[in-house]
Design a protein around this motif. Structure first.
Motif, mmCIF file in Angstrom:
data_model
loop_
_atom_site.group_PDB
_atom_site.id
_atom_site.type_symbol
_atom_site.label_atom_id
_atom_site.label_comp_id
_atom_site.label_asym_id
_atom_site.label_seq_id
_atom_site.Cartn_x
_atom_site.Cartn_y
_atom_site.Cartn_z
ATOM 1 N N LYS A 95 -19.497 -61.617 -7.864
ATOM 2 C CA LYS A 95 -18.541 -60.561 -8.248
ATOM 3 C C LYS A 95 -17.708 -60.126 -7.045
ATOM 4 C CE LYS A 95 -21.067 -58.676 -12.157
ATOM 5 N NZ LYS A 95 -21.772 -57.511 -12.699
ATOM 6 N N ILE A 96 -18.338 -60.037 -5.888
ATOM 7 C CA ILE A 96 -17.611 -59.684 -4.662
ATOM 8 C C ILE A 96 -16.540 -60.729 -4.366
ATOM 9 C CG2 ILE A 96 -17.893 -59.580 -2.140
ATOM 10 C CD1 ILE A 96 -20.602 -58.081 -2.804
ATOM 11 N N LEU B 93 -19.375 -74.528 -14.016
ATOM 12 C CA LEU B 93 -19.432 -73.067 -14.030
ATOM 13 C C LEU B 93 -18.493 -72.472 -12.980
ATOM 14 C CD1 LEU B 93 -20.582 -70.450 -15.107
ATOM 15 C CD2 LEU B 93 -22.609 -70.813 -13.650
ATOM 16 N N ALA B 94 -18.497 -73.023 -11.778
ATOM 17 C CA ALA B 94 -17.603 -72.521 -10.729
ATOM 18 C C ALA B 94 -16.138 -72.715 -11.128
ATOM 19 C CB ALA B 94 -17.896 -73.215 -9.404
ATOM 20 N N THR B 95 -15.827 -73.841 -11.747
ATOM 21 C CA THR B 95 -14.457 -74.094 -12.201
ATOM 22 C C THR B 95 -14.050 -73.092 -13.276
ATOM 23 O OG1 THR B 95 -14.649 -76.440 -11.671
ATOM 24 C CG2 THR B 95 -12.915 -75.820 -13.214
ATOM 25 N N PHE B 96 -14.964 -72.805 -14.199
ATOM 26 C CA PHE B 96 -14.682 -71.815 -15.242
ATOM 27 C C PHE B 96 -14.410 -70.442 -14.621
ATOM 28 C CE2 PHE B 96 -16.412 -68.320 -17.771
ATOM 29 C CZ PHE B 96 -15.548 -68.348 -18.843
ATOM 30 N N LEU B 97 -15.270 -70.005 -13.712
ATOM 31 C CA LEU B 97 -15.095 -68.699 -13.077
ATOM 32 C C LEU B 97 -13.783 -68.641 -12.305
ATOM 33 C CD1 LEU B 97 -18.743 -68.136 -11.827
ATOM 34 C CD2 LEU B 97 -17.635 -67.085 -13.822
ATOM 35 N N TRP B 98 -13.488 -69.723 -11.578
ATOM 36 C CA TRP B 98 -12.232 -69.794 -10.823
ATOM 37 C C TRP B 98 -11.039 -69.661 -11.770
ATOM 38 C CZ3 TRP B 98 -11.603 -70.774 -5.480
ATOM 39 C CH2 TRP B 98 -10.275 -71.006 -5.083
ATOM 40 N N ALA C 118 -13.852 -54.687 -15.778
ATOM 41 C CA ALA C 118 -14.249 -55.168 -17.097
ATOM 42 C C ALA C 118 -14.069 -56.671 -17.193
ATOM 43 C CB ALA C 118 -13.448 -54.458 -18.183
ATOM 44 N N ILE C 119 -12.966 -57.167 -16.638
ATOM 45 C CA ILE C 119 -12.721 -58.624 -16.633
ATOM 46 C C ILE C 119 -13.788 -59.320 -15.804
ATOM 47 C CG2 ILE C 119 -11.099 -60.440 -15.901
ATOM 48 C CD1 ILE C 119 -10.137 -58.864 -18.371
ATOM 49 N N LEU C 120 -14.073 -58.792 -14.622
ATOM 50 C CA LEU C 120 -15.123 -59.390 -13.791
ATOM 51 C C LEU C 120 -16.471 -59.373 -14.489
ATOM 52 C CD1 LEU C 120 -14.149 -57.960 -10.292
ATOM 53 C CD2 LEU C 120 -14.074 -60.350 -10.981
ATOM 54 N N ALA D 54 -16.607 -62.148 -17.048
ATOM 55 C CA ALA D 54 -16.674 -63.474 -16.438
ATOM 56 C C ALA D 54 -18.015 -63.726 -15.771
ATOM 57 C CB ALA D 54 -15.551 -63.641 -15.421
ATOM 58 N N PHE D 55 -18.555 -62.683 -15.146
ATOM 59 C CA PHE D 55 -19.772 -62.871 -14.356
ATOM 60 C C PHE D 55 -20.957 -62.205 -14.988
ATOM 61 C CE2 PHE D 55 -16.122 -62.705 -11.399
ATOM 62 C CZ PHE D 55 -16.090 -64.039 -11.082
#
Length: 131
Positions: free
Chosen positions: A33-34, A96-101, A125-127, A130-131
């Motif tokens: 998240k950071i 997963l990393a690609t999705f988060l990116w 809220a968006i973060l 996503a996470f």
């Protein structure tokens, strides 16, 4: 444009590493998240770099692949650590990393362009979604 994009990716990677290093969290999901917050902050504070760094219509992005990959690897490495703790462990780490990116990048891009779609949205809220 290539040199601008390279420099942008280097500064972006520095920003992500700095955020990660300064985090007072041992929670692997918290670290991700950071990184998401740092991504959004970089994009909003450096729109000139951000809006050029990923523009394949302006230059061949292969010329910045080393810098871009180094930036992505910071998030990917954090995802791997989080998965070791059980978070979304069944999903391929690269996927997963690609999705988060993609989620954070898309949101940042909409913000950078002043889209009304995100004007009233809460970044946290968006973060959280996503996470």
């Amino acid at each position: 444009f290539v040199e601008i994009a390279r420099q942008g990716h280097r500064e972006f990677a520095d920003r992500l590493r700095e955020a990660q290093d300064q985090a007072n969290s041992t929670d692997p999901i918290g670290i991700i998240k950071i990184l998401g917050r740092a991504y959004l902050a970089f994009a909003s504070e450096n729109p000139g770099y951000f809006l050029i760094m990923f523009r394949s219509d302006l230059f061949d992005t292969a010329h910045v692949s080393t810098e871009a990959q180094a930036t992505f690897d910071i998030l990917h490495d954090a995802v791997v650590v989080a998965q070791r703790s059980g978070w979304r462990a069944a999903i391929d780490s690269h996927t997963l990393a690609t999705f988060l990116w993609a989620v954070i990048h898309g949101y940042a891009h909409l913000e950078a362009e002043g889209s009304p779609l995100v004007a009233a949205q809460d970044r946290e809220a968006i973060l959280g979604l996503a996470f």
